[in-house]
Write a protein that holds these residues in place. Structure first.
Motif, PDB file in Angstrom:
ATOM      1  N   ALA A 147      42.184  44.787  47.639  1.00  0.00           N
ATOM      2  CA  ALA A 147      43.326  45.603  47.207  1.00  0.00           C
ATOM      3  C   ALA A 147      44.310  45.809  48.364  1.00  0.00           C
ATOM      4  O   ALA A 147      45.526  45.784  48.171  1.00  0.00           O
ATOM      5  N   GLY A 148      43.772  45.984  49.574  1.00  0.00           N
ATOM      6  CA  GLY A 148      44.638  46.166  50.741  1.00  0.00           C
ATOM      7  C   GLY A 148      45.465  44.926  51.018  1.00  0.00           C
ATOM      8  O   GLY A 148      46.656  45.006  51.367  1.00  0.00           O
ATOM      9  N   LEU A 149      44.843  43.776  50.864  1.00  0.00           N
ATOM     10  CA  LEU A 149      45.557  42.515  51.052  1.00  0.00           C
ATOM     11  C   LEU A 149      46.672  42.360  50.024  1.00  0.00           C
ATOM     12  O   LEU A 149      47.783  41.943  50.344  1.00  0.00           O
ATOM     13  N   ALA A 150      46.390  42.726  48.792  1.00  0.00           N
ATOM     14  CA  ALA A 150      47.407  42.630  47.734  1.00  0.00           C
ATOM     15  C   ALA A 150      48.581  43.568  48.020  1.00  0.00           C
ATOM     16  O   ALA A 150      49.746  43.195  47.825  1.00  0.00           O
ATOM     17  N   LYS A 151      48.298  44.782  48.490  1.00  0.00           N
ATOM     18  CA  LYS A 151      49.382  45.726  48.824  1.00  0.00           C
ATOM     19  C   LYS A 151      50.233  45.172  49.965  1.00  0.00           C
ATOM     20  O   LYS A 151      51.455  45.270  49.950  1.00  0.00           O
ATOM     21  N   GLY A 152      49.575  44.612  50.963  1.00  0.00           N
ATOM     22  CA  GLY A 152      50.306  44.038  52.096  1.00  0.00           C
ATOM     23  C   GLY A 152      51.195  42.892  51.674  1.00  0.00           C
ATOM     24  O   GLY A 152      52.345  42.766  52.112  1.00  0.00           O
ATOM     25  N   LEU A 153      50.687  42.028  50.819  1.00  0.00           N
ATOM     26  CA  LEU A 153      51.487  40.905  50.335  1.00  0.00           C
ATOM     27  C   LEU A 153      52.659  41.387  49.473  1.00  0.00           C
ATOM     28  O   LEU A 153      53.743  40.799  49.499  1.00  0.00           O
ATOM     29  N   ALA A 154      52.453  42.465  48.701  1.00  0.00           N
ATOM     30  CA  ALA A 154      53.541  43.016  47.883  1.00  0.00           C
ATOM     31  C   ALA A 154      54.670  43.532  48.774  1.00  0.00           C
ATOM     32  O   ALA A 154      55.855  43.303  48.495  1.00  0.00           O
ATOM     33  N   VAL A 155      54.317  44.213  49.858  1.00  0.00           N
ATOM     34  CA  VAL A 155      55.340  44.691  50.799  1.00  0.00           C
ATOM     35  C   VAL A 155      56.076  43.514  51.423  1.00  0.00           C
ATOM     36  O   VAL A 155      57.301  43.520  51.562  1.00  0.00           O
ATOM     37  N   THR A 156      55.352  42.484  51.807  1.00  0.00           N
ATOM     38  CA  THR A 156      55.971  41.302  52.405  1.00  0.00           C
ATOM     39  C   THR A 156      56.934  40.635  51.433  1.00  0.00           C
ATOM     40  O   THR A 156      58.058  40.281  51.807  1.00  0.00           O
ATOM     41  N   LEU A 157      56.516  40.455  50.180  1.00  0.00           N
ATOM     42  CA  LEU A 157      57.382  39.819  49.189  1.00  0.00           C
ATOM     43  C   LEU A 157      58.636  40.656  48.919  1.00  0.00           C
ATOM     44  O   LEU A 157      59.727  40.111  48.762  1.00  0.00           O
ATOM     45  N   LYS A 158      58.479  41.988  48.861  1.00  0.00           N
ATOM     46  CA  LYS A 158      59.625  42.863  48.627  1.00  0.00           C
ATOM     47  C   LYS A 158      60.628  42.757  49.788  1.00  0.00           C
ATOM     48  O   LYS A 158      61.829  42.703  49.579  1.00  0.00           O
TER      49      LYS A 158
END
Length: 173
Positions: A9-20
């Motif tokens: 879940a932490g990895l997914a949140k980090g990737l979401a911030v990066t994509l945004k």
């Protein structure tokens, strides 16, 4: 299980911030041509009000980098009606080596006579590191750029001096 509820879940949140962040347009400030909007009371260079300096050496003693150099001498001052002349410290040299300074502001806070101030000026780069040693004349030249102090908060407590004056006025009435 991780805190997010599922593994990664932490990895997914980090990737979401990066994509945004990647989808936003970048904003480039054209610095030399357009002056930056600095926050109020920002720290730039330290200015000296020489008339207020009593050569107490507190700023120099409190400086963690030892980048403030002060030299002085004593002068006799004749006071009318006094039995003997008084001695007063006279400032000969006040210098700050900005190549050593870490801009912590301890010297400004330690000064009991309001002789040191922050100015928002930040464009004082030099080609030679030895030119970052600013003497009292150079430090005094920054004084016109010192911003006025912030206005007193009308909802805040009155100053101690105001309270004392009000008490004295009420006692005499």
């Amino acid at each position: 299980m991780s805190e997010g509820g599922f593994p990664g879940a932490g990895l997914a949140k980090g990737l979401a911030v990066t994509l945004k962040t990647m989808t936003r347009r970048s904003h480039t400030q054209q610095y030399p041509d357009v002056a930056p909007d600095l926050p109020p009371r920002s720290r730039g260079v330290i200015a000296l009000l020489e008339e207020n300096c009593t050569v107490c050496m507190l700023c120099s003693r409190e400086c963690p980098d030892w980048c403030i150099y002060i030299d002085s001498h004593k002068e006799e001052v004749l006071v009318p009606g006094a039995a003997r002349p008084r001695q007063r410290n006279m400032l000969d040299r006040f210098a700050i080596d900005f190549s050593l300074c870490m801009y912590c502001g301890i010297c400004i806070e330690a000064c009991p006579f309001d002789a040191l101030y922050w100015t928002p000026e930040f464009e004082y780069a030099e080609y030679d590191i030895r030119d970052l040693l600013h003497e009292k004349e150079h430090l005094g030249a920054w004084m016109p750029t010192v911003p006025p102090p912030p206005a007193h908060d009308p909802m805040g407590e009155p100053a101690k001096e105001e309270q004392a004056a009000t008490k004295k006025q009420q006692a005499s009435s």
